[in-house]
Design an enzyme around this catalytic site. Sequence first.
Site, short mmCIF file in Angstrom:
data_model
loop_
_atom_site.label_atom_id
_atom_site.label_comp_id
_atom_site.label_asym_id
_atom_site.label_seq_id
_atom_site.Cartn_x
_atom_site.Cartn_y
_atom_site.Cartn_z
N CYS A 179 -16.88 -6.23 22.48
CA CYS A 179 -17.00 -7.74 22.78
C CYS A 179 -17.95 -8.17 21.62
CB CYS A 179 -17.71 -7.96 24.15
SG CYS A 179 -17.37 -9.42 24.74
N CYS A 184 -22.65 -13.31 17.93
CA CYS A 184 -21.23 -12.75 17.80
C CYS A 184 -20.63 -12.66 16.21
CB CYS A 184 -20.17 -13.88 18.44
SG CYS A 184 -18.42 -13.67 17.76
N CYS A 207 -21.53 -18.80 18.09
CA CYS A 207 -22.32 -18.10 19.10
C CYS A 207 -23.36 -17.21 18.31
CB CYS A 207 -21.75 -17.50 19.93
SG CYS A 207 -20.56 -18.56 21.21
N CYS A 253 -6.72 -7.15 24.58
CA CYS A 253 -7.99 -8.24 24.26
C CYS A 253 -7.17 -8.97 23.10
CB CYS A 253 -9.21 -7.71 23.69
SG CYS A 253 -10.07 -9.00 23.44
N CYS A 267 -13.92 -18.23 13.92
CA CYS A 267 -14.33 -19.23 15.12
C CYS A 267 -15.18 -20.16 14.53
CB CYS A 267 -14.87 -18.26 16.17
SG CYS A 267 -15.10 -19.21 17.56
N GLU A 314 -7.42 -9.52 14.81
CA GLU A 314 -7.77 -8.41 15.34
C GLU A 314 -7.65 -8.33 16.92
OE1 GLU A 314 -11.39 -6.55 14.79
OE2 GLU A 314 -11.27 -7.19 12.48
S1 SF4 Z 1 -18.44 -15.40 21.37
FE1 SF4 Z 1 -17.64 -15.38 19.07
S2 SF4 Z 1 -15.32 -15.78 19.12
FE2 SF4 Z 1 -16.11 -16.20 21.26
S3 SF4 Z 1 -16.50 -18.40 21.15
FE3 SF4 Z 1 -18.42 -17.43 20.48
S4 SF4 Z 1 -18.25 -17.53 18.15
FE4 SF4 Z 1 -16.25 -17.68 18.92
#
Ligand code: SF4
Length: 398
Positions: free
Chosen positions: A377, A159, A156, A145, A152, A110
């Site tokens: 975001c 996210c 987090c 972006c 990932c 993306e």
């Molecule tokens: S915010 Fe999302 S994409 Fe960014 S490091 Fe944390 S888990 Fe990974």
Amino acid sequence: MTTGEKLLASILDAPGASGGRRLFGLLNQELTVVLGEFSLPPYRIRQLESALYRQRVTGLEAVSAWPKDLREKVAAAGFEVGQPRIVETFRSVDGTERYLIAGDDGQTVETVWMPEGDGGDDDDLSEPGPSGYPGQRGWSRGTICVSSQIGCAVNCQFCLTARLGIIRNLSVGEIAGQVAAVLNRQQAEPGRDRINLVFMGMGEPFLNYDAFMGAVRLLAGAMGIPESRMTVSTSGIVPGILRFAEEPVRPRLAISLNASNDAVRETIMPITRKWNIAEVIDAVRKVPLRARERVTFEYVLLGGVNDRIGHADEVVRLVRRANFPAKVNLIAWNPGPDVPFTTPGEEDVARFQQRLRQQGIPAFVRRPRGRDIYAACGQLRKTVAPAAGPDLAAIRKI
Ligand code: SF4
């Protein structure tokens, strides 16, 4: 094998979009090696490099500086440009576009185009390009972006990308190719137009360090986007920050902080158990800043979790202790399905910002861009069709 040799081997092993030998992503010396069978003089390689990255051609037949028979010979040997392709576009009511861009193995990555930026990159040390007026295109500058991984591993809690887990790293060509594909779609020209890049898409760039920095060098050198207009955001991968500190050519640095103390940060960013806030800040101190450069602390405000006035006061103390030029970018959390947080009210965001500013900390609120198409975001998760929830119903695919 050295790291560089391994990287080259991985690039050469990667097939192009149609199974050919992909040239996009390779720089001068690498192009000389892979095209060795043609014994091309250096000026022919330079012409190819210019076609790939300045003109951003998508087919060998468009390398107009080469004679037709050379283009045909190289194509007949199985080579292709292999610039990543946009396979799907979603457009927000605010002009933001989110793209699915095809990787080498059919996976999509993306990328987001934000005309006019999002208010968080207003001090990129650069002047507006000569076309600093909206004109017919409706934008005077834009921010891309860029993703560095598919999925990932950092996990987090707020996210959506984290829900995918890590699928794989992107190559140099796949990272830089996102930029080329978007510039072509927007008919934007680095040098003429003011283009900012933020490496804040899917993935943790410092966990794919070599490919990420390889893409930065390509974008800054061959594609002509100054590194002072690039920002990379990390969740706080200390060994990556220490390597970054040694780079002669590097983007600006943003730390995805999101909490004012380790206890809160551990609950929303488990990576804190590996490297706590103090260790991250110690590593950032090693990065030699350019004149007028500031480190950005990104702070996603989660209703009731990290958005109270006491948290703002802790952020003030933390930034003061850091003792390097810094600013704070506040982002009201962008909702996602099944993510158990709430978006703070506008008045809470304003109060938080005001508290930081009153105590002398530069603080900006990043405007949410493309929330309605899941481009904002923390929302990138390969969302391709309306699936659930009122926001997704507004996705406009074009
Ligand atoms: S915010 Fe999302 S994409 Fe960014 S490091 Fe944390 S888990 Fe990974």
